[in-house]
Design an enzyme around this catalytic site. Structure first.
Site, short mmCIF file in Angstrom:
data_model
loop_
_atom_site.label_atom_id
_atom_site.label_comp_id
_atom_site.label_asym_id
_atom_site.label_seq_id
_atom_site.Cartn_x
_atom_site.Cartn_y
_atom_site.Cartn_z
N ASP A 15 0.81 -1.06 0.10
CA ASP A 15 -0.03 -0.01 0.11
C ASP A 15 0.78 1.20 -0.06
O ASP A 15 1.85 1.59 0.88
CB ASP A 15 -0.90 -0.02 1.23
CG ASP A 15 -1.74 1.26 1.31
OD1 ASP A 15 -2.73 1.27 0.57
OD2 ASP A 15 -1.39 1.98 2.28
N TYR A 20 2.67 10.03 0.03
CA TYR A 20 3.51 9.50 0.85
C TYR A 20 5.02 9.90 0.41
O TYR A 20 6.08 9.50 1.08
CB TYR A 20 3.54 8.00 0.97
CG TYR A 20 2.23 7.31 1.52
CD1 TYR A 20 1.23 8.22 2.31
CD2 TYR A 20 1.70 6.23 1.31
CE1 TYR A 20 0.23 7.87 2.75
CE2 TYR A 20 0.50 5.78 1.88
CZ TYR A 20 -0.26 6.53 2.78
OH TYR A 20 -1.43 6.17 3.13
N LYS A 50 -2.90 5.61 -4.45
CA LYS A 50 -3.89 6.56 -4.24
C LYS A 50 -3.61 8.09 -4.84
O LYS A 50 -2.65 8.77 -5.02
CB LYS A 50 -4.04 6.80 -2.66
CG LYS A 50 -4.45 5.73 -1.97
CD LYS A 50 -4.40 5.78 -0.50
CE LYS A 50 -4.12 4.71 0.28
NZ LYS A 50 -2.66 4.24 0.42
N HIS A 84 -7.80 9.25 -2.28
CA HIS A 84 -7.47 9.16 -0.65
C HIS A 84 -8.37 9.91 0.16
O HIS A 84 -8.14 9.66 1.34
CB HIS A 84 -5.77 9.63 -0.71
CG HIS A 84 -5.17 9.30 0.26
ND1 HIS A 84 -3.79 9.38 0.30
CD2 HIS A 84 -5.38 8.57 1.33
CE1 HIS A 84 -3.27 8.92 1.08
NE2 HIS A 84 -4.20 8.51 2.17
#
Length: 257
Positions: A15, A20, A50, A84
């Site tokens: 994931d 990120y 995402k 997201h």
């Protein structure tokens, strides 16, 4: 390094997200693991990423976001692509822009799936009303909803609605960002099940049909987490976990219009 370690331990769901800023590192980890193990192929891995609240503003920006993620991940497709957040960045929670952006971004995901850029599409941090809204406009309902879920934030109503819609719950922060590991009721439940506190928390989510998403860069803990599937929660352990004080640790989407 953490990605390669996870794959060595048998983890097959990875994931990540554009926000990120680690998609390139994930790609490096996959490449390293595949180089070390000739039996490991891209098809063995379920890769999730995402579109951020900064990217899902329009149909075009959402499509562009997926293409950018695919380039960073060095793959022609992702297995699951998620929105997201149920809103756009830098807007008040009450703004009408959120609902309009959600609708256009979801249309983009549906078209990207039809083109083979993602095998499944879903959402993250969607509340019941956000899902109910989708029943009206979506050609295809989300395959998954990634939400915070653990004994301190059980999400009973949301999990039930997801089940009605055929939407799998992916539970992020299943350890309560680590804070639940020292909770006295969690520790008591772990003793009753003869396992670690992390394992009993993950077992709680698994027992409710959730896909649990613990995060760790330590290979020993990754191996420990993987063994949560063998933990059987006793009635007494469930009772202890039911006594965990309600707490939320992550972002709160409840006010997003």
């Amino acid at each position: 390094r953490a990605v390669a370690a996870a794959l060595r331990c048998g983890v097959r769901l990875l994931d990540t997200a554009s926000i990120y800023k680690n998609e390139g590192e994930v790609a490096d980890g996959i490449a390293a693991a595949m180089a070390a193990d000739p039996t490991l192929t891209r098809e063995c891995i379920s890769l999730v990423t995402k579109a951020s609240a900064y990217e899902l503003k329009t149909y075009e920006s959402t499509v562009a976001a997926l293409h950018a993620s695919l380039e960073r991940l060095r793959t022609p497709y992702v297995d699951v692509y998620l929105l997201h957040w149920p809103g756009v960045a830098r807007q008040k929670h009450s703004s009408e822009a959120h609902a309009a952006a959600r609708r256009e971004a979801w249309r983009a995901l549906e078209d990207c799936k039809a083109e083979g850029l993602c095998r499944a599409i879903g959402v993250s941090n969607y509340e019941v009303r956000h899902l109910d809204e989708m029943v009206v406009y979506a050609r295809e309902m989300p395959a998954t909803n990634q939400i915070e879920c653990h004994p301190a934030f059980r999400q009973d109503a949301l999990r039930a609605r997801c089940a009605q819609l055929g939407c799998v719950v992916q539970a992020y922060s299943p350890l309560g960002t680590g804070e639940l590991l020292e909770d006295r009721h969690v520790r008591a439940a772990a003793r009753l099940c003869n396992c670690t506190t992390a394992q009993v928390l993950l077992a709680w989510g698994l027992a409710r049909g959730c896909v649990v998403l613990p995060r760790s860069a330590d290979e020993g803990r990754i191996e420990e987490n993987a063994k949560a599937e063998t933990v059987v929660l006793t009635e007494e352990a469930e009772g202890e976990l039911a006594r965990v004080a309600p707490r939320k640790f992550c972002w709160d989407p409840s006010g997003v219009a």
